[in-house]
Design a protein around this motif. Structure first.
Motif, PDB file in Angstrom:
ATOM      1  N   ARG A   1       2.071  -7.904   1.836  1.00 30.61           N
ATOM      2  CA  ARG A   1       2.176  -9.010   2.757  1.00 30.61           C
ATOM      3  C   ARG A   1       1.131  -8.890   3.949  1.00 30.61           C
ATOM      4  O   ARG A   1       0.900  -7.583   4.482  1.00 30.61           O
ATOM      5  N   TYR A   2       0.873 -10.033   4.544  1.00 30.54           N
ATOM      6  CA  TYR A   2       0.148  -9.982   5.685  1.00 30.54           C
ATOM      7  C   TYR A   2       0.687  -9.476   6.765  1.00 30.54           C
ATOM      8  O   TYR A   2       0.157  -8.512   7.365  1.00 30.54           O
ATOM      9  N   ASP A   3       2.056  -9.590   7.373  1.00 29.22           N
ATOM     10  CA  ASP A   3       2.476  -8.986   8.419  1.00 29.22           C
ATOM     11  C   ASP A   3       2.733  -7.552   8.252  1.00 29.22           C
ATOM     12  O   ASP A   3       2.718  -6.825   9.170  1.00 29.22           O
ATOM     13  N   THR A   4       2.842  -6.898   6.969  1.00 28.41           N
ATOM     14  CA  THR A   4       2.989  -5.447   6.860  1.00 28.41           C
ATOM     15  C   THR A   4       1.619  -4.984   6.861  1.00 28.41           C
ATOM     16  O   THR A   4       1.383  -3.764   7.690  1.00 28.41           O
TER      17      THR A   4
ATOM     18  N   CYS B   1      -0.748  -5.932   8.917  1.00 27.40           N
ATOM     19  CA  CYS B   1      -1.047  -6.036  10.342  1.00 27.40           C
ATOM     20  C   CYS B   1      -0.250  -4.996  11.019  1.00 27.40           C
ATOM     21  O   CYS B   1      -0.802  -4.493  12.080  1.00 27.40           O
ATOM     22  N   MET B   2       1.074  -4.852  10.761  1.00 21.81           N
ATOM     23  CA  MET B   2       1.729  -3.732  11.554  1.00 21.81           C
ATOM     24  C   MET B   2       1.872  -2.243  11.085  1.00 21.81           C
ATOM     25  O   MET B   2       1.894  -1.477  11.943  1.00 21.81           O
TER      26      MET B   2
ATOM     27  N   LEU C   1      -6.601 -14.310   7.954  1.00 28.15           N
ATOM     28  CA  LEU C   1      -5.218 -14.776   7.250  1.00 28.15           C
ATOM     29  C   LEU C   1      -5.424 -15.268   5.944  1.00 28.15           C
ATOM     30  O   LEU C   1      -6.162 -16.598   6.079  1.00 28.15           O
TER      31      LEU C   1
ATOM     32  N   ASP D   1       5.820 -15.558   3.297  1.00 25.47           N
ATOM     33  CA  ASP D   1       5.995 -14.260   3.059  1.00 25.47           C
ATOM     34  C   ASP D   1       5.471 -13.933   1.764  1.00 25.47           C
ATOM     35  O   ASP D   1       4.952 -12.844   1.323  1.00 25.47           O
TER      36      ASP D   1
ATOM     37  N   HIS E   1       1.165 -15.444   2.259  1.00 26.17           N
ATOM     38  CA  HIS E   1       0.368 -14.993   3.292  1.00 26.17           C
ATOM     39  C   HIS E   1      -0.158 -13.616   2.990  1.00 26.17           C
ATOM     40  O   HIS E   1       0.724 -12.405   3.116  1.00 26.17           O
TER      41      HIS E   1
ATOM     42  N   ARG F   1      -7.205 -16.199  13.256  1.00 30.65           N
ATOM     43  CA  ARG F   1      -5.908 -16.455  13.093  1.00 30.65           C
ATOM     44  C   ARG F   1      -6.159 -17.663  11.854  1.00 30.65           C
ATOM     45  O   ARG F   1      -4.872 -18.090  11.329  1.00 30.65           O
TER      46      ARG F   1
ATOM     47  N   ILE G   1       0.128  -9.540  14.857  1.00 27.54           N
ATOM     48  CA  ILE G   1       0.728 -10.668  14.030  1.00 27.54           C
ATOM     49  C   ILE G   1       0.707 -11.930  14.653  1.00 27.54           C
ATOM     50  O   ILE G   1       0.825 -12.087  15.858  1.00 27.54           O
TER      51      ILE G   1
END
Length: 279
Positions: A13-16, A18-19, A37, A219, A222, A238, A279
Motif C-alpha cells: 500500500r502507498y500509505d504503508t 510512506c510511513m 502516488l 487502499d 493507491h 502528490r 502521506i
C-alpha cells in the motif's frame, strides 16, 4: 542508454510505504530519489496488474482480467522489446511472470531456474510458494544481476501480499514486512546507484482492511512509485500517476520505442513537486 532494475513489490500500500520505508525516504529527503502516488488499473489483482506494469496495456486490451486466466501474454512486454533490441533480460519473480512471458504450464522443477536467450526473460529464478522469503528473493535478484549483467532486471517480492492476506494491512506483521524489505533495499540499492542503474520501485496493488484486494478503494488502488535515477527530479509528487504510464517510462529509460498500445503519459514531465510529508 542505461540499465534498469525494476522492483515490483506485491501488495504494498502507498500509505504503508510512506510511513515505514525509512531508507527510501532518506533518499527522497537527500534529493536522490523521487516518490509518486500511483493509481492502479482494475481489477486490482496480481496477474492483471503484472500485465499492466510490464506491457502498459489495460486488462480489457490484454485480456488478462483475473488470476484465473493462465496463458502467455499476447502483448509486447518490456522483456520482449528489450530482447528485440539485443538487450539482456532477467527476472527473479513469482511463477505467474514466467507463465505470462516465457511459457506455460509452469513446471516446479524445470522452470524454477531458466537460462534461454530465446526467451523473452532470458535468465530467471521463478518461485512458486507465496511464503518465499523476500530476503531470498532479493538475493536471487542480485545473483542474476552479478552473473548475467542484464539490461533489464525485474525483482518481484511477494512477502507484503502474503503477510497482508494473513494478518491484514493494519497489522504489526504487515508493517514489519515493509520495514524488513526496506532494510534489504538499504543493503543493495547503494551498490546499484554506484553502478548507475535506473532503479524503479513500485507495487501491483494495495490491500483493504479485510486483507483483500480487487475493489476500487484507495487502499487497494493507491501504490507507491520510487525512482532513483537522473531522469527524474527528486522530491515527493502528490498528483496521481496512472499505472499504465510505468511500462513506457521504463522503455524510455532503456531507450526502447514503446509498443504501439502503450500509454503516452510521460511521468518525467508535467508534474509539480508537493510536500515532503509522509502521506
Amino acid at each position: 542508454m542505461g540499465k534498469v532494475i525494476m522492483i515490483m513489490v506485491d501488495g504494498l500500500r502507498y500509505d504503508t510505504a510512506c510511513m515505514q520505508m525509512g531508507y527510501l525516504h532518506h533518499l527522497v529527503e537527500k534529493n536522490l530519489a523521487a516518490r509518486f502516488l500511483v493509481k492502479t488499473e482494475l481489477p486490482a489483482v496480481s496477474r492483471p496488474m503484472y500485465e499492466v506494469l510490464l506491457t502498459g496495456t489495460a486488462p480489457y486490451v490484454s485480456g488478462i482480467t483475473s488470476n484465473d486466466i493462465v496463458r502467455l501474454s499476447k502483448q509486447k512486454s518490456i522483456f520482449h522489446l528489450a530482447r528485440e533490441k539485443g538487450l539482456k533480460t532477467a527476472a527473479a519473480a513469482y511463477y505467474f511472470i514466467s507463465q505470462l512471458y516465457n511459457h506455460v504450464p509452469y513446471d516446479i522443477v524445470g522452470d524454477r531456474e531458466q537460462k534461454d536467450e530465446d526467451n523473452a526473460i532470458q535468465f530467471g529464478k521463478f518461485y512458486f510458494d507465496d511464503s518465499y522469503p523476500d530476503s531470498h528473493l532479493m538475493i536471487d535478484g542480485e545473483i542474476l544481476r552479478s552473473a548475467y549483467d542484464p539490461d533489464f532486471l525485474l525483482i518481484h517480492p511477494m512477502g507484503m501480499d502474503y503477510v497482508g492476506h494473513l494478518f491484514g494491512p493494519d497489522s504489526k506483521a504487515y508493517r514489519k514486512q515493509a520495514i524488513e524489505l526496506d532494510r534489504w533495499f538499504a543493503r543493495f540499492v547503494p551498490g546499484w546507484m554506484e553502478n548507475d542503474y535506473h532503479i524503479v520501485i513500485t507495487a501491483d496493488h494495495g490491500m483493504n482492511s479485510d486483507g483483500l484486494h480487487q475493489g476500487i478503494s484507495p487502499d487497494e488502488r493507491h501504490v507507491p512509485l520510487f525512482t532513483i535515477s537522473s531522469a527524474f527530479q527528486p522530491g515527493c509528487y502528490r498528483e496521481e500517476v496512472p499505472q499504465l504510464a510505468i511500462a513506457p517510462m521504463v522503455c524510455k529509460l532503456l531507450n526502447l520505442e514503446p509498443a504501439g498500445e502503450m500509454s503516452t503519459y510521460d511521468i518525467s514531465e508535467g508534474l509539480e513537486r508537493g510536500t515532503q510529508n509522509p502521506i
